[in-house]
Design a protein around this motif. Structure first.
Motif, short mmCIF file in Angstrom:
data_model
loop_
_atom_site.label_atom_id
_atom_site.label_comp_id
_atom_site.label_asym_id
_atom_site.label_seq_id
_atom_site.Cartn_x
_atom_site.Cartn_y
_atom_site.Cartn_z
N TYR A 1 14.36 6.85 3.43
CA TYR A 1 15.72 6.34 3.63
C TYR A 1 15.79 4.88 3.24
CZ TYR A 1 16.66 10.52 6.43
OH TYR A 1 16.82 11.82 6.85
N VAL A 2 16.89 4.51 2.60
CA VAL A 2 17.22 3.10 2.37
C VAL A 2 18.56 2.85 3.03
CG1 VAL A 2 17.71 1.30 0.69
CG2 VAL A 2 15.97 3.04 0.18
N PHE A 3 18.61 1.90 3.96
CA PHE A 3 19.85 1.51 4.63
C PHE A 3 20.28 0.15 4.11
CE2 PHE A 3 18.42 4.04 8.59
CZ PHE A 3 18.99 5.20 8.08
N ILE A 4 21.52 0.06 3.65
CA ILE A 4 22.08 -1.22 3.22
C ILE A 4 23.08 -1.68 4.28
CG2 ILE A 4 23.31 -2.45 1.41
CD1 ILE A 4 22.48 -0.22 -0.54
N ASP A 5 22.74 -2.76 4.96
CA ASP A 5 23.65 -3.33 5.96
C ASP A 5 24.65 -4.21 5.24
OD1 ASP A 5 24.87 -4.14 8.28
OD2 ASP A 5 23.30 -5.57 8.85
N CYS A 6 25.90 -3.75 5.18
CA CYS A 6 26.94 -4.41 4.36
C CYS A 6 27.65 -5.51 5.14
CB CYS A 6 27.97 -3.38 3.90
SG CYS A 6 27.26 -2.07 2.87
N PRO A 7 28.20 -6.49 4.42
CA PRO A 7 29.04 -7.50 5.08
C PRO A 7 30.37 -6.90 5.51
CG PRO A 7 29.05 -7.83 2.70
CD PRO A 7 28.04 -6.75 2.98
N PRO A 8 31.04 -7.51 6.49
CA PRO A 8 32.33 -6.98 6.98
C PRO A 8 33.49 -7.39 6.07
CG PRO A 8 31.72 -8.90 8.24
CD PRO A 8 30.58 -8.65 7.29
N ASP B 1 0.81 -1.22 0.00
CA ASP B 1 0.00 0.00 0.00
C ASP B 1 0.84 1.27 0.00
OD1 ASP B 1 -2.31 -1.53 0.11
OD2 ASP B 1 -2.28 -1.60 2.30
N VAL B 2 2.16 1.14 0.17
CA VAL B 2 2.99 2.33 0.33
C VAL B 2 3.00 3.17 -0.93
CG1 VAL B 2 5.36 3.15 0.64
CG2 VAL B 2 4.46 1.35 2.11
N LYS B 3 3.20 2.54 -2.08
CA LYS B 3 3.33 3.31 -3.32
C LYS B 3 2.04 4.04 -3.63
CE LYS B 3 5.29 3.08 -7.92
NZ LYS B 3 5.98 2.24 -8.91
N ARG B 4 0.90 3.40 -3.38
CA ARG B 4 -0.37 4.04 -3.66
C ARG B 4 -0.63 5.20 -2.70
NH1 ARG B 4 -3.16 -0.14 -3.47
NH2 ARG B 4 -3.97 -0.06 -1.36
N ALA B 5 -0.22 5.04 -1.45
CA ALA B 5 -0.56 6.02 -0.43
C ALA B 5 0.37 7.22 -0.42
CB ALA B 5 -0.56 5.35 0.95
N PHE B 6 1.60 7.05 -0.90
CA PHE B 6 2.58 8.13 -0.80
C PHE B 6 3.22 8.39 -2.15
CE2 PHE B 6 2.36 6.03 3.29
CZ PHE B 6 2.12 7.10 4.13
N PRO B 7 3.39 9.67 -2.53
CA PRO B 7 4.07 9.98 -3.79
C PRO B 7 5.54 9.59 -3.71
CG PRO B 7 3.78 11.97 -2.49
CD PRO B 7 3.04 10.88 -1.77
N ASP B 8 6.18 9.54 -4.89
CA ASP B 8 7.60 9.21 -4.92
C ASP B 8 8.41 10.20 -4.11
OD1 ASP B 8 7.12 7.07 -6.47
OD2 ASP B 8 7.96 7.88 -8.32
N ARG B 9 9.39 9.69 -3.38
CA ARG B 9 10.27 10.51 -2.58
C ARG B 9 11.64 10.57 -3.23
NH1 ARG B 9 6.49 8.32 0.77
NH2 ARG B 9 6.24 9.19 2.85
N ASP B 10 12.43 11.47 -2.75
CA ASP B 10 13.83 11.50 -3.15
C ASP B 10 14.61 10.76 -2.08
OD1 ASP B 10 16.22 12.02 -4.34
OD2 ASP B 10 16.34 14.11 -3.68
N ALA B 11 14.66 9.44 -2.21
CA ALA B 11 15.23 8.60 -1.15
C ALA B 11 16.72 8.85 -0.98
CB ALA B 11 14.99 7.13 -1.48
N LYS B 12 17.16 8.82 0.26
CA LYS B 12 18.59 8.84 0.55
C LYS B 12 19.03 7.41 0.84
CE LYS B 12 20.69 12.23 2.51
NZ LYS B 12 21.75 12.47 1.49
N VAL B 13 19.97 6.92 0.04
CA VAL B 13 20.45 5.54 0.18
C VAL B 13 21.80 5.56 0.87
CG1 VAL B 13 21.00 3.39 -1.02
CG2 VAL B 13 19.25 4.93 -1.97
N LEU B 14 21.86 4.93 2.04
CA LEU B 14 23.08 4.92 2.86
C LEU B 14 23.57 3.50 3.05
CD1 LEU B 14 22.04 7.43 5.69
CD2 LEU B 14 23.40 7.92 3.66
N ALA B 15 24.84 3.28 2.75
CA ALA B 15 25.48 2.00 3.07
C ALA B 15 26.04 2.08 4.48
CB ALA B 15 26.60 1.70 2.07
N ILE B 16 25.57 1.21 5.36
CA ILE B 16 26.10 1.13 6.72
C ILE B 16 27.24 0.13 6.67
CG2 ILE B 16 25.57 0.60 9.13
CD1 ILE B 16 22.72 1.45 8.61
N ILE B 17 28.46 0.64 6.84
CA ILE B 17 29.62 -0.13 6.41
C ILE B 17 30.82 0.05 7.32
CG2 ILE B 17 30.33 1.74 4.86
CD1 ILE B 17 31.26 -0.41 2.87
#
Length: 266
Positions: free
Chosen positions: A134-141, A5-21
């Motif tokens: 926000y998109v968080f990518i949990d990276c391998p060590p 339901d997220v896409k229908r309920a909310f317009p496109d955002r300018d997501a910030k994509v962060l690699a947690i590394i």
């Protein structure tokens, strides 16, 4: 709200994509991914957590049974499985998760022969990322192809550094890898912030490490420091972020404060 339901309920955002590394293990990457996402969700932000670590600690940190999963991020990376069908609801209504299982461990070898191997994650993530703040990518060590994919797909890096001896060990190599990716594959990549974790204010060492890291990274270091906290350690065994497990604990309050600081940085 379910992801469908997220896409229908909310317009496109300018997501910030962060690699947690951080190429060192045990520095609080998954702890930061789970709890920072939850705190941002509580503050009204829509967050996608992408677990790119074969250990799957972020997945289990939200109480998702990895043995019950039939697909995970491996299938999107290497089997052309639609990424939107991997997105799971979590106990925090505004936080969603793409899980990982141990089968991702084989991806490093399989990616070697893949076409456009460094940018597969960026391509598939582009299909859904702008449905989130926000998109968080949990990276391998490690600094293998999974991590390179995360660096190519991300806007910037969030680097947890523990307040322990040799805290900066390996960070120089990480920054070298970032510069390589920046020069060849992702010219906008930069360090978003550095968060100090496992801080014990009673020890001289912790204070010395914080001072050393601040000298090295300057204003990239967040003012908020994450303390050593029993509740932070206990929460994953209950499949909950610390804000739900022990809302008034020092760990929960610290991540809530860090979330506000992340939002202020834009």
């Amino acid at each position: 709200m379910p992801f469908k339901d997220v896409k229908r309920a909310f317009p496109d955002r300018d997501a910030k994509v962060l690699a947690i590394i951080n190429q060192k293990g045990g520095v609080g990457k998954s702890t930061t991914a789970v709890n920072l996402a939850a705190s941002l969700g509580e503050q009204g932000k829509k967050v996608l957590l992408l677990d790119l670590d074969p250990q799957g600690n972020t997945t289990s940190g939200y109480g998702i049974e990895k043995d019950d999963l039939t697909e995970d991020i491996y299938d999107a990376l290497l089997q052309d499985f639609p990424i939107d069908k991997l997105v799971l609801d979590t106990v925090e209504p505004k936080v969603f998760l793409i899980p990982s299982t141990i089968q991702l461990a084989g991806a490093e070898i399989e990616l070697v022969s893949a076409i456009a191997r460094e940018s597969i994650l960026k391509t598939i993530l582009s299909e859904i990322k702008d449905e989130f703040d926000y998109v968080f990518i949990d990276c391998p060590p490690s600094l293998g192809l999974l991590t390179i994919n995360a660096l190519v797909a991300s806007d910037s890096l969030l680097i947890p550094i523990q307040c322990e001896f040799y805290a900066l060990e390996g960070v120089t190599k990480l920054l070298e890898s970032m510069k390589m990716v920046k020069s060849r594959l992702n010219p906008d990549l930069d360090v978003f912030g550095v968060v100090m974790t496992m801080y014990d204010r009673r020890t001289t060492l912790s204070n010395q490490v914080v001072e050393e890291v601040r000298k090295y990274f300057g204003n990239k270091v967040f003012k908020t420091i994450i303390p050593r906290n029993v509740k932070l350690s206990e929460a994953p065994s209950h499949g909950l972020p610390v804000s739900m497990y022990a809302h008034l604990s020092t760990g929960s309050l610290a991540y809530s404060k860090l979330a506000r600081e992340v939002v202020r940085r834009g």
